[in-house]
Design a protein around this motif. Structure first.
Motif, PDB file in Angstrom:
ATOM      1  N   LEU A 498       0.657  -1.076   0.173  1.00 15.79           N
ATOM      2  CA  LEU A 498       0.106  -0.081   0.052  1.00 15.79           C
ATOM      3  C   LEU A 498       0.835   1.266  -0.044  1.00 15.79           C
ATOM      4  CD1 LEU A 498      -2.710  -1.011   2.577  1.00 15.79           C
ATOM      5  CD2 LEU A 498      -2.890  -0.930  -0.021  1.00 15.79           C
ATOM      6  N   ALA A 499       2.082   1.228   0.673  1.00 15.20           N
ATOM      7  CA  ALA A 499       2.847   2.406   0.839  1.00 15.20           C
ATOM      8  C   ALA A 499       3.904   2.599  -0.658  1.00 15.20           C
ATOM      9  CB  ALA A 499       3.681   2.185   1.951  1.00 15.20           C
ATOM     10  N   LEU A 500       3.832   1.469  -1.310  1.00 19.06           N
ATOM     11  CA  LEU A 500       4.837   1.545  -2.568  1.00 19.06           C
ATOM     12  C   LEU A 500       4.688   2.645  -3.342  1.00 19.06           C
ATOM     13  CD1 LEU A 500       5.696  -2.137  -3.444  1.00 19.06           C
ATOM     14  CD2 LEU A 500       7.504  -0.199  -2.664  1.00 19.06           C
ATOM     15  N   PRO A 501       3.225   2.912  -4.020  1.00 17.18           N
ATOM     16  CA  PRO A 501       3.143   4.127  -4.825  1.00 17.18           C
ATOM     17  C   PRO A 501       3.745   5.545  -4.087  1.00 17.18           C
ATOM     18  CG  PRO A 501       1.252   2.964  -4.636  1.00 17.18           C
ATOM     19  CD  PRO A 501       2.143   2.061  -3.693  1.00 17.18           C
ATOM     20  N   LEU A 502       3.520   5.730  -3.035  1.00 17.31           N
ATOM     21  CA  LEU A 502       3.983   6.897  -2.569  1.00 17.31           C
ATOM     22  C   LEU A 502       5.422   6.817  -2.341  1.00 17.31           C
ATOM     23  CD1 LEU A 502       1.277   7.717   0.287  1.00 17.31           C
ATOM     24  CD2 LEU A 502       1.606   8.701  -1.788  1.00 17.31           C
ATOM     25  N   LEU A 503       6.083   5.911  -1.819  1.00 24.31           N
ATOM     26  CA  LEU A 503       7.457   5.756  -1.832  1.00 24.31           C
ATOM     27  C   LEU A 503       8.364   5.646  -2.933  1.00 24.31           C
ATOM     28  CD1 LEU A 503       7.820   2.850   0.810  1.00 24.31           C
ATOM     29  CD2 LEU A 503       8.037   4.994   1.261  1.00 24.31           C
ATOM     30  N   LEU A 504       7.785   5.170  -3.959  1.00 23.23           N
ATOM     31  CA  LEU A 504       8.452   5.135  -5.505  1.00 23.23           C
ATOM     32  C   LEU A 504       8.334   6.517  -6.063  1.00 23.23           C
ATOM     33  CD1 LEU A 504       7.346   1.657  -7.028  1.00 23.23           C
ATOM     34  CD2 LEU A 504       9.510   2.497  -6.171  1.00 23.23           C
ATOM     35  N   GLY A 527      20.140   8.158 -19.875  1.00 27.05           N
ATOM     36  CA  GLY A 527      21.068   7.710 -18.879  1.00 27.05           C
ATOM     37  C   GLY A 527      20.410   7.848 -17.460  1.00 27.05           C
ATOM     38  N   ASP A 528      19.170   8.615 -17.206  1.00 29.09           N
ATOM     39  CA  ASP A 528      18.677   8.985 -16.199  1.00 29.09           C
ATOM     40  C   ASP A 528      18.096   7.547 -15.434  1.00 29.09           C
ATOM     41  OD1 ASP A 528      17.112   8.661 -17.958  1.00 29.09           O
ATOM     42  OD2 ASP A 528      15.957  10.767 -17.273  1.00 29.09           O
ATOM     43  N   LEU A 529      17.934   6.565 -16.307  1.00 30.99           N
ATOM     44  CA  LEU A 529      17.528   5.228 -15.819  1.00 30.99           C
ATOM     45  C   LEU A 529      18.595   4.464 -14.907  1.00 30.99           C
ATOM     46  CD1 LEU A 529      15.723   3.573 -18.975  1.00 30.99           C
ATOM     47  CD2 LEU A 529      14.748   4.669 -16.911  1.00 30.99           C
ATOM     48  N   LEU A 530      20.082   4.778 -15.310  1.00 33.12           N
ATOM     49  CA  LEU A 530      21.092   4.019 -14.414  1.00 33.12           C
ATOM     50  C   LEU A 530      21.000   4.720 -13.139  1.00 33.12           C
ATOM     51  CD1 LEU A 530      23.849   4.568 -17.028  1.00 33.12           C
ATOM     52  CD2 LEU A 530      22.546   2.519 -16.911  1.00 33.12           C
ATOM     53  N   LEU A 531      20.368   5.720 -12.868  1.00 33.28           N
ATOM     54  CA  LEU A 531      20.320   6.431 -11.419  1.00 33.28           C
ATOM     55  C   LEU A 531      18.815   5.984 -10.871  1.00 33.28           C
ATOM     56  CD1 LEU A 531      21.189   8.213  -9.260  1.00 33.28           C
ATOM     57  CD2 LEU A 531      20.070  10.204 -10.619  1.00 33.28           C
ATOM     58  N   LEU A 532      17.993   5.909 -11.550  1.00 35.13           N
ATOM     59  CA  LEU A 532      16.512   5.520 -11.320  1.00 35.13           C
ATOM     60  C   LEU A 532      16.289   4.058 -10.803  1.00 35.13           C
ATOM     61  CD1 LEU A 532      14.039   7.635 -13.541  1.00 35.13           C
ATOM     62  CD2 LEU A 532      14.559   7.877 -10.863  1.00 35.13           C
ATOM     63  N   LEU A 533      16.947   3.100 -11.747  1.00 29.91           N
ATOM     64  CA  LEU A 533      16.487   1.550 -11.446  1.00 29.91           C
ATOM     65  C   LEU A 533      17.138   1.189 -10.001  1.00 29.91           C
ATOM     66  CD1 LEU A 533      16.672   0.144 -14.715  1.00 29.91           C
ATOM     67  CD2 LEU A 533      14.943   0.810 -13.800  1.00 29.91           C
ATOM     68  N   PRO A 534      18.474   1.524  -9.847  1.00 31.15           N
ATOM     69  CA  PRO A 534      18.861   1.142  -8.552  1.00 31.15           C
ATOM     70  C   PRO A 534      18.200   1.689  -7.186  1.00 31.15           C
ATOM     71  CG  PRO A 534      20.578   1.480  -9.955  1.00 31.15           C
ATOM     72  CD  PRO A 534      19.251   1.976 -10.710  1.00 31.15           C
ATOM     73  N   MET A 536      14.965   2.800  -7.265  1.00 29.11           N
ATOM     74  CA  MET A 536      13.540   2.254  -6.888  1.00 29.11           C
ATOM     75  C   MET A 536      13.815   0.676  -6.604  1.00 29.11           C
ATOM     76  SD  MET A 536      11.993   3.950 -10.430  1.00 29.11           S
ATOM     77  CE  MET A 536      10.319   3.237 -10.075  1.00 29.11           C
ATOM     78  N   THR A 537      14.836  -0.085  -6.957  1.00 32.50           N
ATOM     79  CA  THR A 537      14.978  -1.407  -6.545  1.00 32.50           C
ATOM     80  C   THR A 537      15.194  -1.373  -5.015  1.00 32.50           C
ATOM     81  OG1 THR A 537      15.573  -2.221  -8.714  1.00 32.50           O
ATOM     82  CG2 THR A 537      16.360  -3.298  -6.711  1.00 32.50           C
ATOM     83  N   LEU A 538      15.936  -0.398  -4.612  1.00 31.13           N
ATOM     84  CA  LEU A 538      16.370  -0.452  -3.156  1.00 31.13           C
ATOM     85  C   LEU A 538      15.215  -0.208  -2.436  1.00 31.13           C
ATOM     86  CD1 LEU A 538      18.510  -0.434  -1.002  1.00 31.13           C
ATOM     87  CD2 LEU A 538      18.899   1.927  -1.519  1.00 31.13           C
ATOM     88  N   THR A 539      14.566   0.957  -2.861  1.00 33.53           N
ATOM     89  CA  THR A 539      13.048   1.271  -2.213  1.00 33.53           C
ATOM     90  C   THR A 539      12.149   0.181  -2.005  1.00 33.53           C
ATOM     91  OG1 THR A 539      13.189   3.695  -3.206  1.00 33.53           O
ATOM     92  CG2 THR A 539      11.198   3.009  -2.305  1.00 33.53           C
ATOM     93  N   VAL A 540      11.963  -0.459  -3.270  1.00 37.11           N
ATOM     94  CA  VAL A 540      10.992  -1.637  -2.964  1.00 37.11           C
ATOM     95  C   VAL A 540      11.473  -2.653  -2.064  1.00 37.11           C
ATOM     96  CG1 VAL A 540      10.189  -3.827  -4.257  1.00 37.11           C
ATOM     97  CG2 VAL A 540      10.369  -1.370  -5.235  1.00 37.11           C
ATOM     98  N   TRP A 541      13.000  -3.049  -2.033  1.00 37.58           N
ATOM     99  CA  TRP A 541      13.428  -4.157  -1.177  1.00 37.58           C
ATOM    100  C   TRP A 541      13.268  -3.673   0.398  1.00 37.58           C
ATOM    101  CZ3 TRP A 541      17.528  -3.756   2.467  1.00 37.58           C
ATOM    102  CH2 TRP A 541      18.177  -5.041   2.876  1.00 37.58           C
TER     103      TRP A 541
END
Length: 725
Positions: A498-504, A527-534, A536-541
């Protein structure tokens, strides 16, 4: 030049013929598609129309019978070929209703002395042709009509307890009231009686064992005694007081006593199936009463009053199996009712001077006895349990605490009252589609805008096909994964999900601020994907890891346990995520094509005039592509409404009206897939399922038509933006 033109003319003619041929093929194909849609609509309509055919009655030729004694009961077989009557002399006779094999209609087929001079007769409601007859001395027998299967055999009367009359209690005296019902155990019967000494007797009788009789002393005379068809209730009417006894084995427990009113005398008629009663007052008022649970107690409640009111001397008769009854007045006025609605299904006038009346076993016929003989009628009333009110409005079903919108078409009991409200499944369809679109639209449109307007061409050539390939994933696989894997994951990490939409969203904003502050203009497009993906992955984890701990800290237990009955593992949240995942490729692909097709000169002109890239997207690109984006959303919504396998496997299929994220649902398409294999051909259930398919078809057609009209208006509005200067 002349030679060149001459060489090109045959080629031009050939090209023109090909163009005409292709145009004709496209036109014919389009007409065939429209014709197929119309044929589907006509077929569905043809299957549904019988549901709303009004009830009707057709008379057959009258039969003259030679009988000196009045009838106590009438009946006929399923095919309406043989009828019977039990008269006051105790004779049970069978007559032919239709001419066959040289026998004229009205021919006496068999006659049998059942019991000499019976004083009481009780008919079991909810079963066919079962009667109890009692003598003046209190002894009784049970008889049942047996219509022979072989044409050469004659119908006869069977005596389940034997031909010798038996008494409920020796020396109990004459009986004033008698009631009969079949027990749940085969070969057993429930018999209740009131003696002249104001004693209520109740017994469970069988052929090979003695009856155990319970006795209850009464303080008033009894006008009527009724055993409910389900064998669980006994009703006793004394004046205007209605007493309800609970049957527990062979014992009776007085549960309550209700005062009906002041319009005495009252008459009771049990409806087939459960324990509902039709109460007929002296002023003609007809009411339905049944048990309702209120404040953890079951109380008899007046649920419905039928109109118009028949005469006080009208006779109430019921069908053997369906909750359908009729009133027959001495002057021949006839009204046919179903228990789920107050207005009659049919009002007409039949033969006058009716003395006895009975329905055919399937409710498709009516047999009347007058002083002149018998009159038989054909009844066309195939679907009394399906009305516009029952489909769309609240109905007070038997034993429900209040009127409700319910879909529950079948049950393990043959006497079950089917409920066909379409509101829960339509609500479930819109609920599933709404949550799926809520999940898919931000991801699909955001991804389309980023891919078409900000991503480098090389990366776009990789990302777009990869997302489109997701659309080829079978929905049955998505539904299976959602039901088996995703639902338990969401249950264990509910707070985190439930919190993931706000966190992401917060993580993306933080990355954007950091990029503008520390690396402005240094990242290449994409190139901003190289910053965003890690990030967002860390946020989900982190959310998934800390979620269970936070649930215990906030609620003292896992959140789904804290919610209790308000949480169902396979719920709208699961189907929203799973179906939204299936919709993302469709919406993304169409929206991205629309955005990418905006002429570059428009965006370049906007940038040249000093607009920022985001201002260009918001004020130029999105309006210019609005028609295509709207089409993408409507196609996605149409797929969500018609989706079957995901909602079938991931929602729990509970037809309830509840907007909660944590409750299940049942959609129209899934409802058809679940119940069509078990629906009996041409039954109410079968045709109502076709009605749900018709509703889905019409709804989709209307939505798509409105969407196309809106898309055309958007295209006309922004057509000037599509033209190059």
């Amino acid at each position: 030049m002349v030679q060149t033109t001459a060489n090109q003319l045959p080629r031009d003619r050939r090209r023109a013929r090909i163009d005409r041929g292709v145009r004709a093929m496209v036109t014919v194909s389009g007409l065939l598609v429209l014709m197929m849609l119309m044929l589907i609509f006509v077929y569905l309509l043809f299957a549904v129309l019988p549901l709303f055919k009004p009830a009707s009655v057709d008379a057959s030729p009258a039969l003259t019978l030679n009988h000196a004694s009045p009838a106590m009961a009438l009946g006929m077989d399923v095919q309406q070929r043989v009828g019977y009557r039990i008269d006051r002399q105790g004779e049970g006779r069978f007559y032919r209703l239709t001419a066959r094999q040289g026998q004229a209609a009205g021919t006496l087929l068999a006659s049998q002395r059942l019991l000499p001079a019976p004083t009481l007769l009780a008919q079991a409601v909810g079963t066919r042709d079962l009667f109890a007859l009692a003598q003046a001395d209190g002894r009784f027998i049970i008889v049942q009509a047996d219509f022979a299967a072989a044409p050469q055999e004659k119908p006869q009367w069977t005596l389940p307890l034997g031909a010798q009359p038996q008494a409920l209690q020796p020396h109990a005296g004459a009986l004033t009231q008698l009631a009969l019902a079949p027990a749940r155990e085969a070969g057993e019967y429930l018999v209740a009686a009131v003696t002249e000494r104001r004693q209520l007797l109740f017994a469970r009788v069988a052929a090979q064992r003695p009856a155990t009789v319970s006795r209850v002393a009464l303080d008033a005379d009894v006008q009527q005694l009724v055993l409910a068809p389900d064998g669980r209730q006994l009703y006793l009417l004394s004046g205007n007081r209605l007493a309800r006894y609970q049957i527990d084995g062979t014992q009776l427990r007085l549960q309550e006593t209700q005062t009906l009113g002041e319009q005495t005398p009252y008459r009771l008629t049990a409806l087939p199936g459960g324990s509902a009663l039709i109460v007929h007052a002296a002023d003609g008022t007809l009411q339905e009463w049944f048990d309702v649970e209120k404040n953890q107690r079951w109380r008899l409640t007046s649920a419905q009053q039928f109109a118009p009111q028949p005469a006080a001397d009208a006779t109430v008769i019921t069908e053997p199996f369906r909750r359908v009854f009729a009133t027959v007045q001495p002057d021949g006025a006839f009204a046919l009712y179903a228990s789920i609605q107050s207005r009659p299904l049919l009002s007409t006038r039949l033969a006058a001077g009716v003395q006895q009346a009975a329905f055919a076993p399937r409710g498709d016929g009516l047999l009347l006895e007058t002083a002149q003989g018998w009159q038989r009628y054909r009844l066309n009333n195939d679907y009394p349990d399906v009305t516009w009110r029952a489909l769309w409005q609240k109905v007070w079903y038997e034993n429900y605490p209040q009127p409700a919108l319910v879909w529950q078409s079948t049950s393990g009991e043959d006497s079950y009252q089917a409920k066909f409200s379409l509101a829960p499944v339509i609500f479930g369809t819109l609920k599933a589609a709404g949550y799926a679109m809520l999940f898919a639209i931000p991801l699909a449109l955001g991804g389309a805008v980023y891919t078409a307007c900000f991503m480098s061409p090389a990366l776009r050539r990789l990302v777009k096909p990869a997302i489109e390939v997701m659309g080829a994933l079978p929905t049955v696989v998505i539904g299976l994964v959602a039901g088996i894997w995703l639902a338990p994951v969401i249950e264990r990490h509910l707070l985190a999900i439930l919190a993931l939409p706000l966190l992401l969203a917060g993580a993306v904003m933080v990355c954007g601020i950091a990029q503008q502050r520390w690396w402005p203009g240094r990242l290449r497009p994409g190139g901003d994907l190289l910053l965003l993906l890690p990030v967002m992955t860390l946020t989900v984890w982190l959310a998934m890891a800390l979620g269970p701990w936070l649930e215990t800290l906030l609620f003292g237990q896992p959140m789904h346990v804290w919610l209790g009955d308000d949480f169902d593992q396979r719920n709208a949240l699961v189907v929203g995520v799973a179906m939204g995942f299936a919709l993302v490729p469709v919406i993304f692909s169409l929206a991205e094509d629309a955005l990418f097709s905006v002429p570059a000169v428009l965006t370049q002109g906007s940038l040249a005039l000093g607009a920022t890239p985001w201002q260009t997207v918001a004020r130029v690109t999105l309006p210019a592509a609005s028609a295509g984006i709207f089409s993408a959303l409507m196609i996605g919504f149409g797929r969500a409404v018609g989706e079957t396998m995901i909602v079938l496997m991931a929602t729990g299929n509970t037809p309830i009206i509840d907007g909660s994220l944590f409750q299940g649902l049942r959609a129209l398409a899934a409802n058809i897939a679940i119940e069509m294999p078990e629906a009996v051909f041409a039954s109410s259930h079968y045709r109502v399922l076709f009605l749900t398919a018709l509703v889905l078809f019409v709804f989709t057609f209307i939505v798509n038509t409105l969407a196309e009209a809106i898309r055309q208006r958007l295209r006309e509005r922004y057509s000037q933006n599509q033209e190059a200067p």
